[in-house]
Design an enzyme around this catalytic site. Structure first.
Site, PDB file in Angstrom:
ATOM      1  CE  LYS A   1      -3.668  -2.791   1.997  1.00 22.82           C
ATOM      2  NZ  LYS A   1      -4.722  -2.706   2.856  1.00 22.82           N
TER       3      LYS A   1
ATOM      4  CD  GLU B   1      -6.659  -0.169   1.055  1.00 27.50           C
ATOM      5  OE1 GLU B   1      -5.686  -0.065   0.345  1.00 27.50           O
ATOM      6  OE2 GLU B   1      -6.760  -0.817   2.025  1.00 27.50           O
TER       7      GLU B   1
ATOM      8  N   GLY C   1     -11.116  -3.869   8.964  1.00 27.94           N
ATOM      9  CA  GLY C   1     -11.123  -2.741   9.613  1.00 27.94           C
ATOM     10  C   GLY C   1     -12.636  -2.435  10.328  1.00 27.94           C
TER      11      GLY C   1
ATOM     12  CB  SER D   1      -7.243  -9.413   8.494  1.00 27.70           C
ATOM     13  OG  SER D   1      -7.894  -8.191   8.077  1.00 27.70           O
TER      14      SER D   1
END
Length: 254
Positions: free
Chosen positions: A11, A98, A174, A214
């Site tokens: 990222k 994202e 998240g 995750s």
């Protein structure tokens, strides 16, 4: 036999010194340890050529985090498939959650990017997955089906075998919610069945599907033991060699 892959998505993290240090540490680890999977990284685009220089023997795959749907032109800030091919990059992530959330990327965009990547001999890592609202509404299977069909079903059988899919349960990233290995397996099997319905089981069984929800050192072994999960697209845990190497080693315990 499907390829087994642990891919690290860095990222927007690390300055050039820290990035170089981690790349060298990862190379040393790879050269001194037997691994039962391919190891890929997707560092920030600024560091792609540095990664290719460090991994000159192709010990570790080097991927962009995104690429343009356009071949070339007045698209400020974009990276083309031709540019990636010219530095011998291995491929690119496409449609990461994202990119969808912050940049409005759709599966139609993804379809165009995937076609361009394949035309240049790059490996597209196509990311899909449902949101928390979609999961709670019971729409998760249909959402993933629509995403997969829109992004991939213009490809030939030979082309789709060159695509790697990364399922990202956006609802479990998240949010405080947790996806179990069984929930991940359900969607992975669902995606494989969608592909099999159009291209046949033999083709579907050659497509690697990674889990992007995750993955950590303490859950990697259980996740990777699921029959339709062929590895992981790793976020935060890819930024530390200690964590990333333990995830890689989960395949040694299969």
């Amino acid at each position: 036999m499907r390829r087994k892959i642990v891919a690290g998505n860095w990222k927007m993290n690390k300055n050039v010194i820290d990035a170089q240090q981690l790349m060298i540490q990862l190379l040393s680890y790879k050269n001194n340890n037997a691994t039962n999977c391919e190891v890929w990284i997707a560092p920030p685009s600024l560091y792609l050529m540095m990664a290719k220089d460090i991994y000159e023997k192709e010990e570790i795959g080097v991927f962009s985090q995104d690429m343009s749907e356009h071949e070339s032109g007045a698209y400020t800030g974009e990276i083309s498939a031709d540019m990636l091919e010219s530095i011998d990059a291995n491929g690119s992530l496409i449609g990461h959650s994202e990119r969808r959330q912050y940049h409005g990327e759709t599966d139609s965009h993804c379809n165009r990017k995937i076609k361009l990547a394949l035309d240049k001999g790059l490996i597209p890592v196509y990311c899909n997955g449902e949101t928390l609202e979609q999961r709670k509404a019971g729409q998760h299977l249909e959402v993933v089906k629509t995403q997969t069909e829109t992004a991939l079903f213009t490809l030939s059988a030979e082309e789709i075998k060159r695509v790697v899919i990364a399922y990202e349960p956006v609802w479990a990233i998240g949010t405080g919610e947790t996806a179990t290995p069984e929930q991940a397996q359900e969607i992975h099997a669902h995606i494989r069945n969608i592909i099999a319905a159009k291209y046949g089981k033999e083709v579907a069984d050659e497509v690697s599907i990674l889990y992007g929800g995750s993955v950590k050192p303490d859950n990697a072994k259980e996740i990777f033991s699921q029959p339709d999960i062929d590895g992981g697209l790793i976020g935060g845990a890819a930024l530390k060699l200690e964590d990333f190497s333990k995830i890689i080693e989960a395949f040694n315990e299969q």
